[in-house]
Design an enzyme around this catalytic site. Sequence first.
Site, PDB file in Angstrom:
ATOM      1  N   HIS A 205       4.620  42.940  -7.269  1.00  0.00           N
ATOM      2  CA  HIS A 205       5.002  41.551  -6.987  1.00  0.00           C
ATOM      3  C   HIS A 205       6.207  41.450  -6.047  1.00  0.00           C
ATOM      4  CE1 HIS A 205       1.902  40.143  -9.530  1.00  0.00           C
ATOM      5  NE2 HIS A 205       2.521  40.289 -10.689  1.00  0.00           N
TER       6      HIS A 205
ATOM      7  N   HIS B  65       1.874  32.450 -10.356  1.00  0.00           N
ATOM      8  CA  HIS B  65       1.739  33.309 -11.529  1.00  0.00           C
ATOM      9  C   HIS B  65       1.773  32.503 -12.829  1.00  0.00           C
ATOM     10  CE1 HIS B  65       2.236  36.955 -13.977  1.00  0.00           C
ATOM     11  NE2 HIS B  65       1.970  37.658 -12.893  1.00  0.00           N
TER      12      HIS B  65
ATOM     13  N   GLU C  32      -4.432  34.591 -10.745  1.00  0.00           N
ATOM     14  CA  GLU C  32      -3.571  34.817  -9.585  1.00  0.00           C
ATOM     15  C   GLU C  32      -4.432  35.069  -8.342  1.00  0.00           C
ATOM     16  OE1 GLU C  32      -0.712  38.008 -10.729  1.00  0.00           O
ATOM     17  OE2 GLU C  32      -1.623  37.693 -12.701  1.00  0.00           O
TER      18      GLU C  32
END
Length: 373
Positions: free
Chosen positions: A128, A202, A333
Amino acid sequence: MKLYCITLFFLVISRIGFAQKDQFTVTKNEWGKEGKEKIFLLDLQNPNGMHIQLTNYGAILVRAEVPDRHNNFEDVVLGFDSLAQYQQPNPLFGATVGRFANRIRNGAFEIDGVLYHLDTKGGKHSIHGGGEFSSALWKVEKTFKRKEEAGVVFSYFSKDGSHGFPGNVQSKVTYTLTKNNEIKIDFEAKTDKDTHISMTNHSYFNLNGMKRSIVDQEIRIDANTITAIDKDIVPTGQLEEVRNTEKDLTVQKPIGENIFKLANNGYHFCYVFNKEINKPKKVIEVVDPTSGRTLSVVTTQPSVQFYTGNSLDGSIIGKGGKAYGKHIAFCLETQHLPDTPNHPNFPSSMVKAGETYHETVIYQFGVDKQLNN
Protein backbone atom coordinates in the site's frame (compact mmCIF):
# COMPACT_ATOMS: atom_id res chain seq x y z
CA MET A 1 -57.13 40.07 2.54
CA LYS A 2 -55.92 38.89 5.94
CA LEU A 3 -56.88 35.28 5.09
CA TYR A 4 -55.09 35.61 1.75
CA CYS A 5 -51.88 36.81 3.46
CA ILE A 6 -51.99 33.98 6.01
CA THR A 7 -52.53 31.43 3.26
CA LEU A 8 -49.68 32.91 1.21
CA PHE A 9 -47.40 32.88 4.28
CA PHE A 10 -47.96 29.15 4.93
CA LEU A 11 -47.61 28.37 1.23
CA VAL A 12 -44.21 30.10 1.11
CA ILE A 13 -43.07 28.37 4.30
CA SER A 14 -44.14 24.95 3.01
CA ARG A 15 -42.35 25.53 -0.28
CA ILE A 16 -39.17 26.60 1.53
CA GLY A 17 -39.36 23.48 3.67
CA PHE A 18 -39.90 21.30 0.61
CA ALA A 19 -37.02 22.96 -1.21
CA GLN A 20 -34.71 22.40 1.75
CA LYS A 21 -35.72 18.75 1.96
CA ASP A 22 -35.05 18.40 -1.75
CA GLN A 23 -31.49 19.74 -1.49
CA PHE A 24 -28.06 18.38 -0.69
CA THR A 25 -26.29 19.62 2.41
CA VAL A 26 -22.53 19.93 2.88
CA THR A 27 -20.90 20.95 6.15
CA LYS A 28 -17.26 21.24 7.17
CA ASN A 29 -16.08 21.32 10.79
CA GLU A 30 -12.69 21.19 12.43
CA TRP A 31 -12.07 17.70 13.83
CA GLY A 32 -8.56 18.09 15.22
CA LYS A 33 -5.02 19.00 14.28
CA GLU A 34 -1.76 17.48 13.15
CA GLY A 35 0.90 19.86 14.33
CA LYS A 36 -0.42 23.26 13.32
CA GLU A 37 -2.46 21.90 10.42
CA LYS A 38 -6.23 21.59 10.81
CA ILE A 39 -8.04 18.35 10.12
CA PHE A 40 -11.67 18.52 9.06
CA LEU A 41 -14.73 16.30 9.21
CA LEU A 42 -17.01 16.89 6.24
CA ASP A 43 -20.63 15.83 6.25
CA LEU A 44 -22.68 15.28 3.08
CA GLN A 45 -26.36 14.36 2.88
CA ASN A 46 -28.58 13.82 -0.14
CA PRO A 47 -32.35 14.45 -0.41
CA ASN A 48 -33.05 10.77 0.34
CA GLY A 49 -31.39 11.05 3.73
CA MET A 50 -28.25 9.11 2.78
CA HIS A 51 -25.41 10.55 4.81
CA ILE A 52 -21.63 10.21 4.48
CA GLN A 53 -18.70 11.67 6.40
CA LEU A 54 -15.19 12.28 5.09
CA THR A 55 -11.96 13.60 6.54
CA ASN A 56 -8.90 15.07 4.88
CA TYR A 57 -6.71 12.90 7.11
CA GLY A 58 -5.96 10.03 4.71
CA ALA A 59 -8.86 11.21 2.49
CA ILE A 60 -10.90 8.71 4.52
CA LEU A 61 -14.54 7.68 4.14
CA VAL A 62 -15.54 7.80 7.81
CA ARG A 63 -19.24 6.98 7.65
CA ALA A 64 -21.90 5.90 5.15
CA GLU A 65 -25.48 5.71 6.44
CA VAL A 66 -27.82 4.01 3.98
CA PRO A 67 -31.44 2.80 4.22
CA ASP A 68 -32.72 -0.75 4.54
CA ARG A 69 -36.01 -2.03 3.11
CA HIS A 70 -37.93 -0.26 5.90
CA ASN A 71 -36.02 3.00 5.34
CA ASN A 72 -34.04 2.54 8.54
CA PHE A 73 -30.61 4.12 8.15
CA GLU A 74 -27.44 2.47 9.44
CA ASP A 75 -23.73 3.02 8.98
CA VAL A 76 -22.26 0.30 6.74
CA VAL A 77 -18.52 1.07 6.91
CA LEU A 78 -16.06 0.19 9.66
CA GLY A 79 -14.16 2.98 11.35
CA PHE A 80 -13.72 5.01 14.50
CA ASP A 81 -15.53 7.69 16.47
CA SER A 82 -12.43 9.86 16.96
CA LEU A 83 -9.66 11.25 14.81
CA ALA A 84 -7.08 10.05 17.34
CA GLN A 85 -8.02 6.44 16.61
CA TYR A 86 -7.51 6.92 12.87
CA GLN A 87 -4.08 8.42 13.60
CA GLN A 88 -3.00 5.22 15.34
CA PRO A 89 -1.99 2.07 13.39
CA ASN A 90 -5.11 0.38 12.03
CA PRO A 91 -6.23 -1.67 9.00
CA LEU A 92 -6.66 1.51 6.90
CA PHE A 93 -10.40 1.74 7.52
CA GLY A 94 -11.91 3.86 4.72
CA ALA A 95 -8.56 5.28 3.62
CA THR A 96 -7.29 6.38 0.24
CA VAL A 97 -4.34 4.16 -0.66
CA GLY A 98 -1.40 5.07 -2.91
CA ARG A 99 0.91 5.59 -4.59
CA PHE A 100 0.54 1.90 -5.32
CA ALA A 101 -2.19 -0.23 -3.76
CA ASN A 102 -1.44 -3.74 -2.57
CA ARG A 103 1.94 -5.49 -2.84
CA ILE A 104 5.13 -5.01 -4.84
CA ARG A 105 7.55 -7.91 -4.55
CA ASN A 106 10.71 -7.21 -2.58
CA GLY A 107 9.82 -3.51 -2.63
CA ALA A 108 11.50 -2.95 -6.00
CA PHE A 109 10.83 -2.36 -9.69
CA GLU A 110 12.79 -1.15 -12.69
CA ILE A 111 12.02 1.62 -15.18
CA ASP A 112 14.33 2.16 -18.18
CA GLY A 113 17.18 0.31 -16.52
CA VAL A 114 16.91 2.20 -13.22
CA LEU A 115 16.10 0.07 -10.16
CA TYR A 116 13.88 1.75 -7.57
CA HIS A 117 13.82 0.51 -3.97
CA LEU A 118 10.61 1.19 -2.10
CA ASP A 119 9.78 1.57 1.57
CA THR A 120 8.83 -1.86 2.95
CA LYS A 121 8.32 -0.68 6.54
CA GLY A 122 10.85 -3.25 7.67
CA GLY A 123 9.08 -6.11 5.92
CA LYS A 124 9.96 -8.02 2.78
CA HIS A 125 7.55 -6.41 0.33
CA SER A 126 6.08 -2.98 -0.29
CA ILE A 127 2.45 -2.82 0.80
CA HIS A 128 0.00 0.00 0.00
CA GLY A 129 2.73 2.46 -0.99
CA GLY A 130 4.30 2.35 2.44
CA GLY A 131 1.18 3.92 3.92
CA GLU A 132 1.93 7.35 2.46
CA PHE A 133 -1.46 8.40 1.06
CA SER A 134 -3.50 6.72 3.81
CA SER A 135 -1.81 8.74 6.56
CA ALA A 136 -1.23 11.97 4.61
CA LEU A 137 -2.90 15.24 5.46
CA TRP A 138 -4.77 16.05 2.26
CA LYS A 139 -5.83 19.56 1.31
CA VAL A 140 -9.55 20.26 1.04
CA GLU A 141 -9.50 21.87 -2.40
CA LYS A 142 -13.21 22.57 -2.48
CA THR A 143 -16.70 21.32 -1.71
CA PHE A 144 -19.51 21.50 -4.24
CA LYS A 145 -23.27 21.19 -4.48
CA ARG A 146 -25.18 20.68 -7.70
CA LYS A 147 -28.74 19.71 -8.53
CA GLU A 148 -28.08 15.96 -8.53
CA GLU A 149 -24.86 15.58 -6.50
CA ALA A 150 -22.54 17.03 -3.92
CA GLY A 151 -18.94 16.33 -3.12
CA VAL A 152 -15.47 17.10 -1.84
CA VAL A 153 -12.18 17.39 -3.68
CA PHE A 154 -8.99 16.46 -1.80
CA SER A 155 -5.45 16.98 -3.11
CA TYR A 156 -1.99 15.83 -2.04
CA PHE A 157 1.53 16.40 -3.39
CA SER A 158 4.01 13.52 -3.17
CA LYS A 159 7.66 14.48 -3.77
CA ASP A 160 10.01 12.68 -6.13
CA GLY A 161 11.56 9.81 -4.18
CA SER A 162 8.84 9.70 -1.53
CA HIS A 163 8.78 6.16 -0.13
CA GLY A 164 11.14 5.27 -2.99
CA PHE A 165 8.80 6.05 -5.88
CA PRO A 166 10.04 8.20 -8.78
CA GLY A 167 8.39 11.45 -9.86
CA ASN A 168 6.75 14.46 -8.28
CA VAL A 169 3.12 13.39 -8.19
CA GLN A 170 0.17 15.74 -7.73
CA SER A 171 -2.80 13.59 -6.78
CA LYS A 172 -6.48 14.28 -6.34
CA VAL A 173 -9.41 12.33 -4.90
CA THR A 174 -12.98 13.47 -5.52
CA TYR A 175 -15.81 11.98 -3.47
CA THR A 176 -19.28 12.56 -4.93
CA LEU A 177 -22.59 11.66 -3.26
CA THR A 178 -25.39 11.42 -5.82
CA LYS A 179 -29.16 11.62 -5.60
CA ASN A 180 -29.22 7.90 -6.49
CA ASN A 181 -27.44 6.89 -3.26
CA GLU A 182 -24.09 6.41 -4.94
CA ILE A 183 -20.63 7.20 -3.63
CA LYS A 184 -18.47 7.97 -6.63
CA ILE A 185 -14.71 8.21 -6.11
CA ASP A 186 -12.45 9.64 -8.81
CA PHE A 187 -8.70 9.15 -8.47
CA GLU A 188 -6.37 11.43 -10.44
CA ALA A 189 -2.61 11.92 -10.51
CA LYS A 190 -0.06 13.79 -12.64
CA THR A 191 3.66 13.04 -12.66
CA ASP A 192 6.78 14.74 -14.03
CA LYS A 193 8.66 11.44 -14.31
CA ASP A 194 7.67 7.99 -15.54
CA THR A 195 6.28 6.09 -12.57
CA HIS A 196 3.74 3.47 -11.49
CA ILE A 197 0.44 4.51 -9.88
CA SER A 198 -2.49 2.47 -8.60
CA MET A 199 -4.88 4.15 -6.15
CA THR A 200 -7.81 2.62 -4.31
CA ASN A 201 -10.27 3.10 -1.47
CA HIS A 202 -9.82 0.76 1.49
CA SER A 203 -13.29 0.80 3.05
CA TYR A 204 -14.59 -2.21 4.97
CA PHE A 205 -18.31 -2.78 4.29
CA ASN A 206 -21.02 -4.63 6.17
CA LEU A 207 -24.54 -4.16 4.81
CA ASN A 208 -26.20 -5.23 8.07
CA GLY A 209 -24.60 -2.35 9.95
CA MET A 210 -22.09 -4.54 11.81
CA LYS A 211 -24.78 -6.30 13.85
CA ARG A 212 -23.61 -9.68 12.53
CA SER A 213 -20.81 -11.07 10.41
CA ILE A 214 -20.91 -10.93 6.59
CA VAL A 215 -21.15 -14.69 5.99
CA ASP A 216 -24.86 -14.57 5.02
CA GLN A 217 -24.41 -11.70 2.58
CA GLU A 218 -24.33 -12.77 -1.05
CA ILE A 219 -21.78 -11.67 -3.64
CA ARG A 220 -21.11 -11.93 -7.34
CA ILE A 221 -17.87 -10.81 -8.98
CA ASP A 222 -17.60 -10.74 -12.78
CA ALA A 223 -14.16 -12.38 -12.92
CA ASN A 224 -13.11 -15.77 -14.25
CA THR A 225 -9.55 -15.48 -12.94
CA ILE A 226 -7.52 -14.33 -9.95
CA THR A 227 -3.83 -13.54 -9.69
CA ALA A 228 -1.99 -16.68 -8.57
CA ILE A 229 -0.13 -15.84 -5.35
CA ASP A 230 2.63 -17.17 -3.14
CA LYS A 231 2.53 -17.55 0.65
CA ASP A 232 3.11 -13.77 1.04
CA ILE A 233 0.00 -13.01 -1.08
CA VAL A 234 2.26 -11.61 -3.83
CA PRO A 235 1.40 -12.50 -7.46
CA THR A 236 3.57 -15.04 -9.25
CA GLY A 237 2.73 -13.50 -12.62
CA GLN A 238 0.26 -16.21 -13.59
CA LEU A 239 -3.52 -16.00 -13.65
CA GLU A 240 -5.52 -18.75 -11.97
CA GLU A 241 -8.89 -19.92 -13.30
CA VAL A 242 -11.59 -19.93 -10.62
CA ARG A 243 -14.63 -21.22 -12.48
CA ASN A 244 -16.12 -24.24 -10.69
CA THR A 245 -13.70 -23.94 -7.78
CA GLU A 246 -14.21 -22.81 -4.17
CA LYS A 247 -12.96 -19.34 -5.20
CA ASP A 248 -15.57 -18.99 -7.95
CA LEU A 249 -17.82 -15.95 -7.41
CA THR A 250 -19.12 -15.61 -10.97
CA VAL A 251 -22.52 -16.78 -9.70
CA GLN A 252 -24.06 -15.01 -6.72
CA LYS A 253 -23.60 -16.99 -3.51
CA PRO A 254 -23.33 -16.41 0.24
CA ILE A 255 -19.87 -15.25 1.26
CA GLY A 256 -19.90 -17.97 3.91
CA GLU A 257 -20.63 -20.82 1.50
CA ASN A 258 -16.95 -21.62 0.93
CA ILE A 259 -15.16 -19.22 3.25
CA PHE A 260 -14.01 -21.84 5.76
CA LYS A 261 -12.68 -24.08 3.00
CA LEU A 262 -10.15 -21.43 1.97
CA ALA A 263 -6.66 -20.85 3.35
CA ASN A 264 -6.78 -18.58 6.40
CA ASN A 265 -10.56 -19.11 6.55
CA GLY A 266 -11.33 -16.29 4.17
CA TYR A 267 -11.03 -14.54 0.84
CA HIS A 268 -7.89 -12.51 0.19
CA PHE A 269 -7.63 -12.69 -3.59
CA CYS A 270 -7.29 -10.28 -6.48
CA TYR A 271 -10.12 -10.99 -8.93
CA VAL A 272 -9.39 -9.89 -12.51
CA PHE A 273 -12.53 -8.52 -14.12
CA ASN A 274 -14.01 -9.72 -17.39
CA LYS A 275 -13.92 -6.25 -18.94
CA GLU A 276 -12.09 -3.86 -21.22
CA ILE A 277 -9.24 -1.89 -19.69
CA ASN A 278 -10.21 1.65 -18.59
CA LYS A 279 -13.89 1.12 -19.49
CA PRO A 280 -16.52 1.48 -16.72
CA LYS A 281 -18.58 -1.62 -16.03
CA LYS A 282 -20.74 -3.00 -13.24
CA VAL A 283 -18.57 -5.85 -11.97
CA ILE A 284 -19.68 -6.61 -8.39
CA GLU A 285 -23.04 -7.11 -6.71
CA VAL A 286 -23.58 -7.72 -2.98
CA VAL A 287 -26.91 -8.37 -1.25
CA ASP A 288 -27.83 -8.63 2.42
CA PRO A 289 -31.01 -10.77 2.53
CA THR A 290 -31.88 -9.69 6.08
CA SER A 291 -31.89 -5.90 5.64
CA GLY A 292 -32.53 -5.89 1.89
CA ARG A 293 -29.56 -3.57 1.34
CA THR A 294 -27.64 -4.02 -1.89
CA LEU A 295 -24.26 -2.76 -3.08
CA SER A 296 -23.19 -2.71 -6.71
CA VAL A 297 -19.74 -1.65 -7.87
CA VAL A 298 -18.98 0.05 -11.17
CA THR A 299 -15.35 0.75 -11.99
CA THR A 300 -12.84 1.53 -14.71
CA GLN A 301 -10.16 -0.46 -12.87
CA PRO A 302 -9.03 -3.93 -14.03
CA SER A 303 -9.30 -5.86 -10.77
CA VAL A 304 -10.45 -5.93 -7.16
CA GLN A 305 -8.83 -7.22 -3.98
CA PHE A 306 -11.69 -8.99 -2.23
CA TYR A 307 -10.83 -9.39 1.45
CA THR A 308 -13.12 -10.68 4.19
CA GLY A 309 -11.48 -9.34 7.34
CA ASN A 310 -9.75 -12.62 8.12
CA SER A 311 -7.13 -10.97 10.35
CA LEU A 312 -9.56 -9.02 12.51
CA ASP A 313 -9.67 -10.65 15.92
CA GLY A 314 -11.73 -8.37 18.16
CA SER A 315 -8.75 -6.44 19.50
CA ILE A 316 -9.68 -3.31 17.53
CA ILE A 317 -12.51 -1.34 19.13
CA GLY A 318 -14.41 0.72 16.59
CA LYS A 319 -17.48 2.92 16.45
CA GLY A 320 -19.77 2.77 19.44
CA GLY A 321 -17.35 0.51 21.30
CA LYS A 322 -17.87 -2.34 18.82
CA ALA A 323 -15.11 -4.96 18.80
CA TYR A 324 -14.25 -5.77 15.19
CA GLY A 325 -13.87 -9.55 14.92
CA LYS A 326 -13.19 -11.95 12.06
CA HIS A 327 -15.50 -11.62 9.05
CA ILE A 328 -17.25 -8.52 10.41
CA ALA A 329 -16.77 -6.77 7.04
CA PHE A 330 -15.38 -7.11 3.53
CA CYS A 331 -13.15 -4.90 1.36
CA LEU A 332 -13.67 -4.29 -2.34
CA GLU A 333 -10.40 -2.55 -3.29
CA THR A 334 -10.64 -1.85 -7.03
CA GLN A 335 -7.12 -1.38 -8.39
CA HIS A 336 -4.43 -2.40 -10.85
CA LEU A 337 -3.21 -5.93 -10.36
CA PRO A 338 -0.76 -6.24 -7.45
CA ASP A 339 2.95 -6.25 -8.35
CA THR A 340 2.10 -5.05 -11.87
CA PRO A 341 5.44 -3.15 -12.24
CA ASN A 342 7.21 -6.53 -12.22
CA HIS A 343 4.86 -8.33 -14.64
CA PRO A 344 4.77 -7.02 -18.25
CA ASN A 345 1.88 -9.43 -18.98
CA PHE A 346 -0.40 -7.54 -16.56
CA PRO A 347 -2.31 -4.43 -17.73
CA SER A 348 0.21 -1.58 -17.41
CA SER A 349 0.20 0.72 -14.38
CA MET A 350 2.84 2.98 -15.91
CA VAL A 351 2.04 6.69 -16.01
CA LYS A 352 4.36 8.62 -18.29
CA ALA A 353 5.73 12.06 -17.46
CA GLY A 354 3.12 14.67 -18.32
CA GLU A 355 0.27 12.13 -18.48
CA THR A 356 -2.72 12.06 -16.12
CA TYR A 357 -3.78 8.92 -14.28
CA HIS A 358 -7.56 8.71 -13.84
CA GLU A 359 -9.64 5.84 -12.47
CA THR A 360 -13.14 5.70 -11.03
CA VAL A 361 -15.10 3.49 -8.67
CA ILE A 362 -18.81 3.93 -7.90
CA TYR A 363 -20.41 2.23 -4.89
CA GLN A 364 -24.13 2.06 -5.68
CA PHE A 365 -26.36 1.41 -2.65
CA GLY A 366 -29.90 0.17 -3.07
CA VAL A 367 -32.68 -1.91 -1.55
CA ASP A 368 -34.30 -5.14 -2.69
CA LYS A 369 -37.66 -5.08 -0.89
CA GLN A 370 -38.54 -8.60 -2.04
CA LEU A 371 -35.67 -10.26 -0.20
CA ASN A 372 -36.65 -12.19 2.94
CA ASN A 373 -39.76 -10.04 3.30
